[in-house]
Scaffold this motif. Structure first.
Motif, PDB file in Angstrom:
ATOM      1  N   ARG A  60      -5.611   5.625   0.453  1.00 13.52           N
ATOM      2  CA  ARG A  60      -4.828   4.409   0.625  1.00 13.52           C
ATOM      3  C   ARG A  60      -4.981   3.570  -0.639  1.00 13.52           C
ATOM      4  N   TYR A  94       0.830  -1.206   0.000  1.00 12.35           N
ATOM      5  CA  TYR A  94       0.000   0.000   0.000  1.00 12.35           C
ATOM      6  C   TYR A  94       0.866   1.258   0.000  1.00 12.35           C
ATOM      7  N   SER A 149      -8.279  -0.145  -3.856  1.00 13.05           N
ATOM      8  CA  SER A 149      -7.797   1.195  -3.536  1.00 13.05           C
ATOM      9  C   SER A 149      -8.953   2.095  -3.131  1.00 13.05           C
ATOM     10  N   ILE A 162       0.085   5.819   0.377  1.00 14.42           N
ATOM     11  CA  ILE A 162      -0.880   6.898   0.578  1.00 14.42           C
ATOM     12  C   ILE A 162      -0.595   7.973  -0.464  1.00 14.42           C
TER      13      ILE A 162
END
Length: 325
Positions: A93, A86, A145, A88
């Motif tokens: 996220r 992942y 996502s 940001i």
């Protein structure tokens, strides 16, 4: 008294036109960009397919803009082999799948409009077999996502920069090839205009559109809407509801600013993104190589002529990754 009535009529007409414009712009936004909307085209496509018994599989409908989704065996391999990762970006996220391999060669794989990273399983497996570490990513508002707005590749191009940073945190010596299909192809092409690190060695764009504006106008014509009439509402919807200026979003312009080699692949029978769109994109002959595939529909060049596709991609990657003299 007559002048007051006239003024009132004019103001009333202007108010009505303003309300109509705002409503039309919001409809465009909900239809094309807002994935949470009940009238978003992905949901309508699924409903139509179910109603006509052409498909009851939402996964199949979602996968259609990514081409080679892979065999059942490839899909199982994808699910078993991949590691969830992942980042940001813009407070969202974003999700990806990492496939570890030996060496420092990496392929960053980007799917198409309303699709998902897992629908690129076929491409992921092929790059992995070529010796690449692979990172397949879910675009914002897709797959696992976060996000509700599809930016047609424009905000997504900066997400690509975030994924590149993640790869470099794993391996500072990484040599990276960006690969995308359809909207993913336009995304990696628009990323070419960013200040990318030298680790990014090349871009492979399979059936890209020349700009989001061009593909939106084409879809409007396909829906028997006068594109010149629809375009103002598209621009307003993008600006007011999406937060972007559609006129700024241009893959062809980005390619002209590119500093790394680019391979463009397009099916000559593409029914969604006309083949000539990538001809416009290819107007940087010093860095761009373009190959077309007779008889291939949208995203299906690999399936139409697998040996040729693999040869083209392999030769491009080897040349792009070769040490500079």
């Amino acid at each position: 008294m007559n002048s007051r009535k006239t003024a009132g009529a004019i103001l009333g007409t202007l108010g009505g036109l303003t309300a109509l414009t705002a409503a039309s712009a919001e409809i465009f936004y909900n239809f094309a960009i807002n994935t949470k909307s009940p009238i978003h085209m992905s949901k309508l496509n699924n409903l139509v397919q179910k109603a006509t018994n052409t498909s009851a599989d939402e996964e199949e409908a979602s996968a259609k803009y990514s081409g080679m989704t892979g065999t059942p065996e490839m899909k199982k391999w994808y699910a078993d082999k991949g590691e969830d990762v992942y980042i940001i970006s813009d407070s969202l996220r974003l999700h990806g799948k990492r496939f570890k391999n030996s060496g420092s060669d990496y392929a960053l794989i980007c799917h198409g409009y309303t699709s998902k990273a897992k629908h690129m399983a076929g491409f992921v497996k092929k790059f992995y077999e070529l010796g690449f570490n692979v990172l397949a990513v879910d675009a914002r508002a897709h797959g696992d996502s976060e996000g509700a707005k599809i930016g047609m590749g424009w905000p997504e191009r900066r997400d690509i920069a975030g994924w590149i940073k993640l790869i470099l945190s794993w391996d500072p010596d990484a040599r990276i090839i960006l690969h995308g299909v359809s909207m993913g192809a336009a995304t990696v092409l628009m990323a070419a205009a960013l200040d990318l690190p030298e680790n990014v060695k090349g871009i492979i764009a399979d059936c890209p559109y020349s700009s989001p504006g061009d593909i939106i106008r084409k879809v409007a014509r396909d829906m028997h809407m006068p594109d010149r009439l629809a375009w103002p509402f598209v621009k307003i919807g993008g600006r007011v509801y999406g937060g972007f200026d559609v006129d700024e979003m241009d893959a062809a312009r980005a390619v002209k600013q590119a500093k790394i080699p680019i391979l463009i692949i397009h099916g000559e029978s593409d029914s969604f993104v006309p083949c000539e769109m990538s001809d416009i994109v290819a107007e940087n002959p010093a860095l761009v190589t373009r190959h077309t595939f007779p008889g291939a529909d949208h995203g299906f060049s690999y399936l139409v002529d697998t040996p040729r596709y693999k040869k083209i991609v392999t030769e491009f990657a080897e040349k792009a990754l070769a040490p500079k003299a």
